[in-house]
Design an enzyme around this catalytic site. Sequence first.
Site, PDB file in Angstrom:
ATOM      1  CB  SER A 188      -0.917   0.019   1.221  1.00 55.52           C
ATOM      2  OG  SER A 188      -0.151   0.009   2.400  1.00 55.52           O
ATOM      3  CE1 TYR A 215      -3.956  -0.917  -0.932  1.00 59.30           C
ATOM      4  CE2 TYR A 215      -2.508  -2.801  -0.613  1.00 59.30           C
ATOM      5  CZ  TYR A 215      -2.980  -1.797  -1.426  1.00 59.30           C
ATOM      6  OH  TYR A 215      -2.507  -1.669  -2.703  1.00 59.30           O
ATOM      7  N   GLY A 216      -5.608  -1.687   5.501  1.00 64.00           N
ATOM      8  CA  GLY A 216      -6.147  -2.363   6.686  1.00 64.00           C
ATOM      9  C   GLY A 216      -7.571  -1.982   7.041  1.00 64.00           C
ATOM     10  CB  CYS A 223       0.804  -6.241   1.017  1.00 62.58           C
ATOM     11  SG  CYS A 223      -0.749  -5.694   1.714  1.00 62.58           S
ATOM     12  CG  ASN A 224       1.610  -9.229   6.616  1.00 66.53           C
ATOM     13  OD1 ASN A 224       1.920 -10.303   7.107  1.00 66.53           O
ATOM     14  ND2 ASN A 224       2.499  -8.270   6.425  1.00 66.53           N
ATOM     15  CB  CYS A 228       1.411  -4.785   9.170  1.00 68.86           C
ATOM     16  SG  CYS A 228       1.339  -3.294   8.151  1.00 68.86           S
TER      17      CYS A 228
HETATM   18  N1  DGL Z   1       1.772  -3.088   4.788  1.00 62.84           N
HETATM   19  C1  DGL Z   1       0.578  -3.774   4.488  1.00 62.84           C
HETATM   20  C2  DGL Z   1       0.461  -5.068   5.237  1.00 62.84           C
HETATM   21  O1  DGL Z   1       1.471  -5.763   5.343  1.00 62.84           O
HETATM   22  C3  DGL Z   1      -0.700  -2.915   4.436  1.00 62.84           C
HETATM   23  C4  DGL Z   1      -0.856  -1.868   5.485  1.00 62.84           C
HETATM   24  C5  DGL Z   1      -2.056  -0.931   5.247  1.00 62.84           C
HETATM   25  O2  DGL Z   1      -2.065  -0.228   4.233  1.00 62.84           O
HETATM   26  O3  DGL Z   1      -2.971  -0.916   6.084  1.00 62.84           O
HETATM   27  O4  DGL Z   1      -0.588  -5.474   5.669  1.00 62.84           O
END
Ligand code: DGL
Length: 263
Positions: free
Chosen positions: A13, A44-45, A75-76, A185
Site C-alpha cells: 500500500s 489497506y487495513g 503485504c499481509n 504488517c
Molecule cells: N503493509 C501492508 C500489510 O502488510 C498494508 C498496510 C495498510 O495499508 O494498512 O498489511
Amino acid sequence: MEDYDKAIGVMDSGVGGLTVLKELHRLCPNENYIYFGDTKNLPYGEKSKDELVEIVKEIFDFFEKKKVKAVVLACNTTSATAYEELKDKYSFQIYPLIQIVSECVAKDKAIKRIAVMATQATINSHKYLTELKKSNAGIQVYEQSCPLWVPIVENQIKNYDENIAIKGYLDNVLQFNPQKIILGCTHYPYLLDKIAKYAGKDLFINPAKIFASYIKEDLCKKNLQARSTEGSITYFASSDPEKFKNNAKMFMSINAQPSLAVV
Ligand code: DGL
C-alpha cells in the site's frame, strides 16, 4: 525475452513493502525489481475484502503489462484477503506473504504460543491463525490489530503518545505470554526500535528475511533467477510520488525518481 530476464513486481500500500524489497535485493541484487507503492489507496487495513480484490486486480494488470515473471505480495493484508481470489488468473508466479511465512515459522515445533500484530483486515481474516495451524495444529495464536501503526509510519508522525499507540497494543499481547510475536504488517518493522522499548527485540519476527529467502530459493528451483550481473529497481507510486520518495528514504536509499503510476 527469456522468462528469467523479466522483472519481479513487488507491491504494497505504500512504503511497507520496502522492508521486503530490501531483503530481496540483498539476497538477489542482480534481479530487476518494479516496486509499486499504492499510496492512493492506503491504508489497506481499513478496507473490505471486495475493495482489496479490486485494488490488487488493477495492480496485477499493471504488472502484467510490464511482463513480469513474478509478483511479490509484500503485504499481509492483501495476502489475507485478495490472493486466493486472484491467484489463478495471471500467468506470472505470485508469492503471498502470510501463506509462505506461516508455513516456514510453523516448522519450528518448539513454538507453541505465538502472537500476531497486524492490520484490522488481516486480523479479521484470521489468515495467520489458519495458515499457522495448517502446519502446526496445536499452536496457540493470539491476534492483535494495531490500526495506528500504518498512519504513524506513512505520515511520519512523531508526536504521538507511546503509552497508547505502542504500549497499549503490546500490553494485551504480552499478557498472552507469547514465545514469538510476528510483525504481521510490512510497515511495522519501521517501528521496531520503539516497540522493543517494551519487550525484547528477539521476541519479534520480521517476516521479510524468511519471505525473501523462500522467494530466492523458489526462483532458483523454477529456473527463473536472473542471469545478468547487474540488477535495477524502478519505483511507482499511485499518488504523490514525492511524498513516497521522502518516506522511502527512511528505509531504502532511493536514488531514482518514482513515477506516478496510472492504474
Ligand atoms: N503493509 C501492508 C500489510 O502488510 C498494508 C498496510 C495498510 O495499508 O494498512 O498489511
